[in-house]
Design a protein around this motif. Structure first.
Motif, PDB file in Angstrom:
ATOM      1  N   LEU A 313       0.837  -1.198   0.000  1.00  0.00           N
ATOM      2  CA  LEU A 313       0.000   0.000   0.000  1.00  0.00           C
ATOM      3  C   LEU A 313       0.868   1.243   0.000  1.00  0.00           C
ATOM      4  N   GLY A 314       0.297   2.332  -0.454  1.00  0.00           N
ATOM      5  CA  GLY A 314       1.004   3.611  -0.449  1.00  0.00           C
ATOM      6  C   GLY A 314       0.315   4.577  -1.378  1.00  0.00           C
ATOM      7  N   VAL A 453       3.762 -10.642  -4.780  1.00  0.00           N
ATOM      8  CA  VAL A 453       3.763  -9.253  -4.313  1.00  0.00           C
ATOM      9  C   VAL A 453       2.777  -8.486  -5.184  1.00  0.00           C
ATOM     10  N   VAL A 454       1.785  -7.870  -4.548  1.00  0.00           N
ATOM     11  CA  VAL A 454       0.710  -7.201  -5.271  1.00  0.00           C
ATOM     12  C   VAL A 454       0.643  -5.734  -4.866  1.00  0.00           C
ATOM     13  N   VAL A 455       0.754  -4.843  -5.851  1.00  0.00           N
ATOM     14  CA  VAL A 455       0.474  -3.424  -5.655  1.00  0.00           C
ATOM     15  C   VAL A 455      -0.916  -3.173  -6.223  1.00  0.00           C
ATOM     16  N   SER A 456      -1.841  -2.716  -5.386  1.00  0.00           N
ATOM     17  CA  SER A 456      -3.208  -2.512  -5.869  1.00  0.00           C
ATOM     18  C   SER A 456      -3.949  -1.551  -4.962  1.00  0.00           C
ATOM     19  N   HIS A 457      -4.894  -0.797  -5.574  1.00  0.00           N
ATOM     20  CA  HIS A 457      -5.816   0.032  -4.805  1.00  0.00           C
ATOM     21  C   HIS A 457      -7.150  -0.697  -4.614  1.00  0.00           C
ATOM     22  N   ASP A 458      -7.247  -1.918  -5.114  1.00  0.00           N
ATOM     23  CA  ASP A 458      -8.471  -2.708  -4.963  1.00  0.00           C
ATOM     24  C   ASP A 458      -8.403  -3.448  -3.633  1.00  0.00           C
ATOM     25  N   ARG A 459      -9.087  -2.915  -2.642  1.00  0.00           N
ATOM     26  CA  ARG A 459      -8.996  -3.435  -1.281  1.00  0.00           C
ATOM     27  C   ARG A 459      -9.494  -4.879  -1.195  1.00  0.00           C
ATOM     28  N   TYR A 460     -10.575  -5.182  -1.887  1.00  0.00           N
ATOM     29  CA  TYR A 460     -11.145  -6.529  -1.856  1.00  0.00           C
ATOM     30  C   TYR A 460     -10.139  -7.533  -2.424  1.00  0.00           C
ATOM     31  N   VAL A 485      -5.384  -3.075   5.854  1.00  0.00           N
ATOM     32  CA  VAL A 485      -5.773  -1.824   5.211  1.00  0.00           C
ATOM     33  C   VAL A 485      -6.316  -0.820   6.223  1.00  0.00           C
ATOM     34  N   ASP A 486      -7.086  -1.300   7.197  1.00  0.00           N
ATOM     35  CA  ASP A 486      -7.642  -0.384   8.191  1.00  0.00           C
ATOM     36  C   ASP A 486      -6.535   0.318   8.978  1.00  0.00           C
ATOM     37  N   GLU A 487      -5.465  -0.423   9.296  1.00  0.00           N
ATOM     38  CA  GLU A 487      -4.356   0.209  10.009  1.00  0.00           C
ATOM     39  C   GLU A 487      -3.669   1.250   9.133  1.00  0.00           C
ATOM     40  N   TYR A 488      -3.538   0.927   7.840  1.00  0.00           N
ATOM     41  CA  TYR A 488      -2.926   1.889   6.922  1.00  0.00           C
ATOM     42  C   TYR A 488      -3.725   3.194   6.895  1.00  0.00           C
ATOM     43  N   LEU A 489      -5.043   3.091   6.753  1.00  0.00           N
ATOM     44  CA  LEU A 489      -5.885   4.289   6.696  1.00  0.00           C
ATOM     45  C   LEU A 489      -5.797   5.066   8.009  1.00  0.00           C
TER      46      LEU A 489
END
Length: 584
Positions: A313-314, A453-460, A485-489
């Motif tokens: 994420l980023g 290793v996956v870079v994605s904005h698709d949370r699901y 993801v919740d911790e990232y946000l």
């Protein structure tokens, strides 16, 4: 109150109608998600509902003085005005500056966009934010969104979902983002075979209801039903450190999915991955990487082991693509060491589509890589895999030059898999893919034995195919996120609040400089400790797989693993508490 009514609508582009005899209604307060395969007519349907496209036959009626806000997939703006002009129009400064709702839109969507910049000079992601802000500023009765999450990062998607839940307007949204559908909708329309099937509930409830319908009807679509049931098994699993909850009662699905095998046999996949990769995949030690004058990574250390399934994420521009290119060897660090295992065979899915030969046909393009591969315990031909990813019948003989962006993306993915790599590096793999193709891809990846290793904005998608998440938070390092993801946000929101407060409180904080330095040093120590414990846990998982028949050794290894996991959990709790204290 009925806002939009559609009666016996038919629309065709060519000999076969996309929509035939469709009758629907939209009432005040409705929150409707529209799903279906690419090309089945979702965009056509919402364009007809908004009266932007006339039907060939049938009738569309709107309530008197109905205000419709429509977001199309193409972000086109009139003239060459600035961002401020496009979003606010003729509104004077004092009209919107005192409106908390409009200020929130500017903060949430345009906080890092130059309001005086010409819209023609913006990036795709910035243009999407401007289009959304322009749509959300006025009040409306119906909001119609066609792929609103395209080009948005996870933070912006989360913000948009929260704001749409708060608006009283009726909502119609076309998207392939399944998490977003569950967050903002409570009814689902599926566009299929020229008609529209209606379901109560968001995406998760739709998945359950559709699986039940298929089962009751005893349809001959076993493959599709199995995919739906497997996805339900994931929804039931409730993995630690993930808090996305489906909007339906999970116990209602028990009879349907009681005989479904585990989503992934992690021990078996780890054993296969270790056999293919050995113990070393990637070791990054004290790595520094720069792009021009900007330092992306600074003395960053990270270990990627056999069978690891990692989501990255980023924010846009934080270095996610740079990280993948560093792993492939496309770029070299300024300092530090990148160690790659001797047996590593990486495959990199980039965001570009340039490596496809437009003169070849689809099947030829795949068979030039390989004609047959093994995924999990099953052999697949190139043609069978093409069919799984939506290239059915004559579509396999379509020239590559005639494919859409989504079709090229599917072909690109399949060519990578046909090479049988043992490390997959995927950069935004869900772009332009419909939900059906996404579930097929997820099912393929479930049985794929290797490091991912996956870079994605698709949370699901991230939560579905990966086992843990890391983030690039702008500090030059890779940060572990036990809370996903919740911790990232949460950490991003904390950082933004601290930044806003910090601009006014820098003199007061200077007295605490020494204490802050010591806290950051302790954070670094804890993070190194967590990295070591994570590496040891991965080694123990591999040893467990290798000694599956040695009961005494299994007991010994399991005891050590439990001790390691407990120590790591304690270190993570200390890290989180210290980080929270430091932010405070």
């Amino acid at each position: 109150m009925n806002l939009i009514n559609v009666a016996d609508v038919t629309k065709a582009y060519g000999p076969k109608p996309l929509l035939h005899g469709v009758s629907l209604g939209v009432d005040a307060g409705d929150r409707i998600g529209v799903v279906g395969r690419n090309g089945d007519g979702k965009t056509t349907l919402v364009s007809i509902l908004a009266k932007r496209v006339p039907p060939d036959d049938g009738r569309v009626t709107h309530a008197r003085d109905l205000r419709i806000a429509l977001l199309t997939q193409r972000d086109e703006f009139p003239g060459r005005g600035s961002v401020r002009d496009v979003v606010l129009g003729e509104r004077h400064e004092h009209e919107w500056a005192g409106d908390a709702r409009i200020r929130d839109i500017f903060t949430g969507l345009l906080g890092d966009v130059d309001l005086d910049a010409a819209v023609g000079e913006l990036s795709g992601g910035e243009r999407r934010r401007v289009a959304l802000a322009r749509l959300l500023v006025p009040e409306s009765d119906v909001v119609v969104l066609d792929e609103p999450t395209n080009h948005l990062d996870i933070e912006a998607i989360d913000w948009l979902a929260r704001r749409l839940r708060e608006r009283a307007a009726a909502l119609i949204v076309v998207t392939h983002d399944r998490w977003f559908l569950d967050e903002v909708t409570d009814r689902t329309w599926e566009v299929v075979d020229g008609g529209v099937e209606r379901y109560e509930g968001g995406y998760s409830a739709y998945t359950l209801a559709k699986a039940q319908r298929d089962r009751i009807a005893a349809a001959a679509e076993d493959k599709r039903q199995n995919l739906l049931r497997k996805e339900l098994a994931w929804l039931r699993r409730g993995p630690r450190a993930r808090t996305s909850k489906p909007r339906f009662r999970v116990d209602a699905a028990q009879a349907l999915i009681a005989d479904v095998p585990p989503l992934r046999d992690e021990v078996e996949l780890t054993r296969f991955a270790t056999a293919r990769l050995g113990k070393t995949v990637y070791d990054l030690e004290d790595v520094t990487v720069a792009a021009g004058d900007q330092t992306i990574f600074e003395r960053m250390t990270w270990r990627l082991g056999p069978g690891d399934r990692v989501g990255v994420l980023g924010r846009n521009g934080s270095g996610k693509t740079t990280l993948l290119r560093l792993l492939t060897g496309a770029i070299a660090p300024i300092s530090g060491r990148v160690t790659r295992g001797k047996t590593v065979q990486p495959a990199h899915l980039s965001q570009e589509l340039t490596e496809l030969d437009p003169a070849r046909r689809v099947l030829e393009s795949v068979e030039e890589i390989k004609r047959r591969i093994t995924v999990g315990k099953r052999d697949w031909t190139a043609g069978q895999l093409l069919e799984r990813l939506g290239f059915r019948g004559d579509a396999q003989w379509t020239p590559v030059a005639d494919l859409s962006g989504g079709e090229r993306r599917r072909l690109q993915l399949l060519r990578l898999l046909m090479g049988e790599p043992n490390v997959l590096l995927l950069d935004e793999p869900t772009n332009d893919l419909d939900i059906e193709t996404l579930t097929e891809l997820e099912d393929l990846l479930d049985g794929w034995p290797g490091t991912l290793v996956v870079v994605s904005h698709d949370r699901y998608f991230l939560e579905r195919v990966t086992d843990h998440v890391v983030a690039l938070l702008g500090d030059g390092r890779i940060s572990m996120l036990p809370g996903g993801v919740d911790e990232y946000l949460s950490r991003r929101e904390t950082a933004k609040n601290a930044d806003r407060t910090g601009r006014n409180a820098a003199p007061a904080r200077s007295n605490d400089a020494a204490r802050g330095w010591r806290a950051r040093k302790e954070l670094d120590r804890l993070e190194r400790r967590i990295d070591k414990l994570t590496a040891r846990a991965a080694e123990l998982h591999a040893e467990l797989a290798a000694h599956a028949t040695d009961y005494e050794r299994l007991l010994e290894l399991n005891g050590e693993l439990q001790s390691i996991e407990a120590e790591r959990a304690q270190a993570e709790d200390e890290w989180l508490q210290l980080a929270a204290d430091l932010d405070a």
